[in-house]
Enzyme design. Structure first.
Site, short mmCIF file in Angstrom:
data_model
loop_
_atom_site.label_atom_id
_atom_site.label_comp_id
_atom_site.label_asym_id
_atom_site.label_seq_id
_atom_site.Cartn_x
_atom_site.Cartn_y
_atom_site.Cartn_z
N VAL A 17 0.84 -1.21 0.00
CA VAL A 17 0.00 0.00 0.00
C VAL A 17 0.87 1.26 0.00
O VAL A 17 0.67 2.18 -0.81
CB VAL A 17 -0.95 0.00 1.22
CG1 VAL A 17 -1.75 1.30 1.29
CG2 VAL A 17 -1.89 -1.20 1.16
N VAL A 36 -6.15 20.65 -2.40
CA VAL A 36 -5.89 21.00 -0.99
C VAL A 36 -5.80 22.52 -0.80
O VAL A 36 -6.19 23.06 0.22
CB VAL A 36 -4.57 20.30 -0.54
CG1 VAL A 36 -4.03 20.90 0.75
CG2 VAL A 36 -4.78 18.80 -0.38
N ARG A 48 11.61 -0.64 7.03
CA ARG A 48 12.44 -1.53 7.85
C ARG A 48 13.64 -2.02 7.06
O ARG A 48 14.72 -2.19 7.59
CB ARG A 48 11.60 -2.74 8.31
CG ARG A 48 11.17 -2.61 9.75
CD ARG A 48 10.55 -3.87 10.25
NE ARG A 48 9.63 -4.42 9.24
CZ ARG A 48 9.07 -5.62 9.33
NH1 ARG A 48 9.34 -6.39 10.34
NH2 ARG A 48 8.24 -6.06 8.39
N GLY A 136 -11.00 -1.39 2.25
CA GLY A 136 -10.07 -0.80 1.27
C GLY A 136 -10.56 0.46 0.59
O GLY A 136 -10.72 1.51 1.23
N ILE A 138 -13.41 1.26 -0.65
CA ILE A 138 -14.83 1.63 -0.61
C ILE A 138 -15.07 2.79 0.36
O ILE A 138 -14.75 2.70 1.54
CB ILE A 138 -15.71 0.43 -0.17
CG1 ILE A 138 -15.43 -0.79 -1.04
CG2 ILE A 138 -17.18 0.80 -0.20
CD1 ILE A 138 -16.15 -2.05 -0.61
N GLU A 192 -2.89 -15.05 1.98
CA GLU A 192 -1.50 -14.90 2.41
C GLU A 192 -0.93 -16.26 2.78
O GLU A 192 -1.68 -17.23 2.98
CB GLU A 192 -1.46 -13.98 3.62
CG GLU A 192 -2.15 -12.67 3.32
CD GLU A 192 -1.56 -11.51 4.08
OE1 GLU A 192 -0.49 -11.68 4.68
OE2 GLU A 192 -2.18 -10.45 4.04
N ASP A 203 -9.63 -10.53 10.86
CA ASP A 203 -9.61 -9.30 10.06
C ASP A 203 -11.02 -8.71 9.97
O ASP A 203 -11.22 -7.51 10.22
CB ASP A 203 -9.07 -9.65 8.66
CG ASP A 203 -9.12 -8.50 7.69
OD1 ASP A 203 -8.21 -7.66 7.73
OD2 ASP A 203 -10.08 -8.43 6.89
N LYS A 207 -12.80 -5.10 11.62
CA LYS A 207 -13.58 -4.16 10.80
C LYS A 207 -14.99 -4.01 11.37
O LYS A 207 -15.55 -2.91 11.37
CB LYS A 207 -13.61 -4.65 9.35
CG LYS A 207 -12.22 -4.60 8.69
CD LYS A 207 -12.17 -5.39 7.39
CE LYS A 207 -10.81 -5.29 6.73
NZ LYS A 207 -10.64 -6.24 5.60
N GLY A 306 -5.73 -4.58 -1.78
CA GLY A 306 -4.86 -4.29 -2.93
C GLY A 306 -4.20 -2.93 -2.76
O GLY A 306 -4.78 -2.01 -2.18
N1 HSE Z 1 -6.81 -9.42 3.99
C1 HSE Z 1 -7.93 -8.56 3.77
C2 HSE Z 1 -8.89 -9.22 2.80
C3 HSE Z 1 -7.59 -7.21 3.25
O1 HSE Z 1 -8.68 -10.34 2.36
O2 HSE Z 1 -9.89 -8.59 2.50
C4 HSE Z 1 -7.01 -6.32 4.28
O3 HSE Z 1 -7.91 -6.07 5.31
#
Ligand code: HSE
Length: 430
Positions: A17, A36, A48, A136, A138, A192, A203, A207, A306
């Site tokens: 990202v 702006v 890192r 993401g 949206i 992943e 995850d 949210k 993404g």
């Molecule tokens: N890993 C998440 C997904 C995206 O598969 O939607 C990041 O929150």
């Protein structure tokens, strides 16, 4: 162009990202400045691994000293795209103490410690924006916080994890089992190497906590969210759903209780009717369905992950934070004035689809029906198919408290005539 002094941005993290945020800030610099009212300058990027090649990113901006960059006195906005709890939390604190506004995509931190972040933003008169943390690209949090600020939201029903939607969609379209569909998701880059956070629902639960807090003007933490993942969903669950005119989705469901005095937040696989708008959300797409008193039903749809789509949400927040810096204004802070408590899962009122393997002999159906009746759970439909002295019994209930449904299943498991409980799934969206 404008005569305003440039606004300086520190980018913490330059992965999938962050690298897109850096690229878009450069390629869209003129438009961003015009929108702006001052140039927006990328002043440093904390990483890192400094040796890694990052195409299109100026190497002189790279530093490994994230704390030094977040605390630099000339920085106006810090964009945090590292993720996880630490060092993100202390870097964000440093940014606020330094008077910078913060744009973050960090759902885990917000779901665990949102009120602390809001309080720090308030104390230092800074902004905290996090549109990219949920679904993401949206636009969802800004519509909830701003466009629906005059309405009463009663329910949020969302597909907020693309990986699990992809897996369930593949199971549905090809008849594949869970493991096969997960393997395909990994091969195509949707899952992943360690898919736990996605497939076990962590995850989506983070949210859900963020969505519920904003939707109901209260505080909901990750621990308040009931969570079940998709690892137990079978091809036979999907086939049963199809027979009922439904599909299976991993849903994040946030609801205000009917009496308006509490809320619930949960993530679990559920059957939804094929006629529901969320049933048509395929592959790795996300969508969130909102029910509000005056607006009625709304649906937000798009790419939930993404690099480029997520960077779009971050740049939108960056423009908002920079505009506020130019005009001396502040964006919305925390709105938790209702302080509605979060009820446990047992209080949720929902429907169940239960598939049982039973002995096919006189009295079994009435024995099973009596268990439902004893727990105050009303049966909607029953379908039985017998073969060689055994039968499969599919019971769909009317709405009942989840605690009553769980107790019903426990009692059914203890009956001699019930060989096994093949699947239990909630039915939503009706
Ligand atoms: N890993 C998440 C997904 C995206 O598969 O939607 C990041 O929150």
């Amino acid at each position: 162009m404008t005569d305003e002094r440039p606004l300086k941005v520190a980018l913490l993290g330059c992965g999938v990202v962050g690298s897109q945020v850096a690229r878009l800030m450069t390629t869209h610099a003129a438009d961003l400045a015009a929108r702006v009212g001052a140039p927006v300058e990328l002043a440093g990027i904390a990483v890192r691994r400094p040796g890694r090649l990052r195409e299109g990113v100026l190497s002189e901006l790279i530093t490994t000293d994230a704390h030094g960059l977040a605390g630099r006195p000339d920085i106006d906005v810090v964009v945090e795209v590292i993720g996880g709890i630490e060092p993100a939390r202390s870097l964000i604190s440093t940014a606020f103490e330094n008077g910078a506004s913060v744009v973050t995509a960090n759902k885990a931190l917000l779901a665990q410690d949102g009120p602390t972040l809001y309080a720090a933003a308030d104390k230092y008169d800074a902004d905290l924006y996090f549109e990219a943390a949920v679904a993401g690209a949206i636009p969802l949090l800004r519509p909830l916080r701003e466009s629906l600020a005059g309405d009463t939201v009663n329910r949020v029903l969302g597909i907020v994890n693309g990986t699990t939607n992809f897996i369930l969609d593949r199971m549905e379209s090809s008849g594949a089992g869970y493991s096969e569909a997960l393997e395909e998701a990994g091969a195509l880059g949707y899952a992943e190497a360690d898919p736990t956070a996605d497939v076990e629902g962590f995850d989506a639960a983070a949210k859900a906590a963020i969505l519920a807090g904003i939707a109901f003007h209260t505080r909901v933490r990750l621990d308040d969210v009931h969570r079940e993942g998709i690892t137990e969903v079978t091809a036979s669950d999907i086939a049963s759903a199809r027979r009922m005119g439904c599909t299976v989705k991993l849903l994040a469901i946030c609801e205000r209780a009917a009496d308006g005095r509490s809320v619930t937040a949960r993530v679990h696989p559920a059957m939804i009717p094929l006629t529901h708008p969320l049933a048509s959300v395929r592959e790795a797409y996300n969508a969130v369905f909102i029910e509000a008193d005056s607006a009625g039903s709304l649906m937000f749809y798009g790419q939930g992950a993404g690099g480029v789509p997520t960077a779009s949400a971050i740049l939108g927040d960056l423009v908002a934070a920079c505009r506020n810096k130019v005009s001396g204004a502040r964006g919305p802070g925390e709105s938790a004035y209702t302080m509605l408590p979060v009820s446990p899962m047992g209080d949720v009122v929902t429907r169940y689809h239960i598939s049982l393997d039973v002995a096919d002999k006189p009295g079994v159906l009435s024995q099973v029906a009596a268990v439902f009746a004893d727990h105050g759970v009303s049966i909607d439909t029953v379908r039985q198919q017998g073969k060689d002295g055994e039968a499969s019994l599919v019971v769909v209930t009317h709405r009942a408290p989840d605690a009553a449904l769980t107790a019903t299943v426990e009692t059914l498991r203890g009956l001699d005539t019930v060989r096994g409980v093949a699947s239990i799934m909630r039915v939503e969206g009706e």
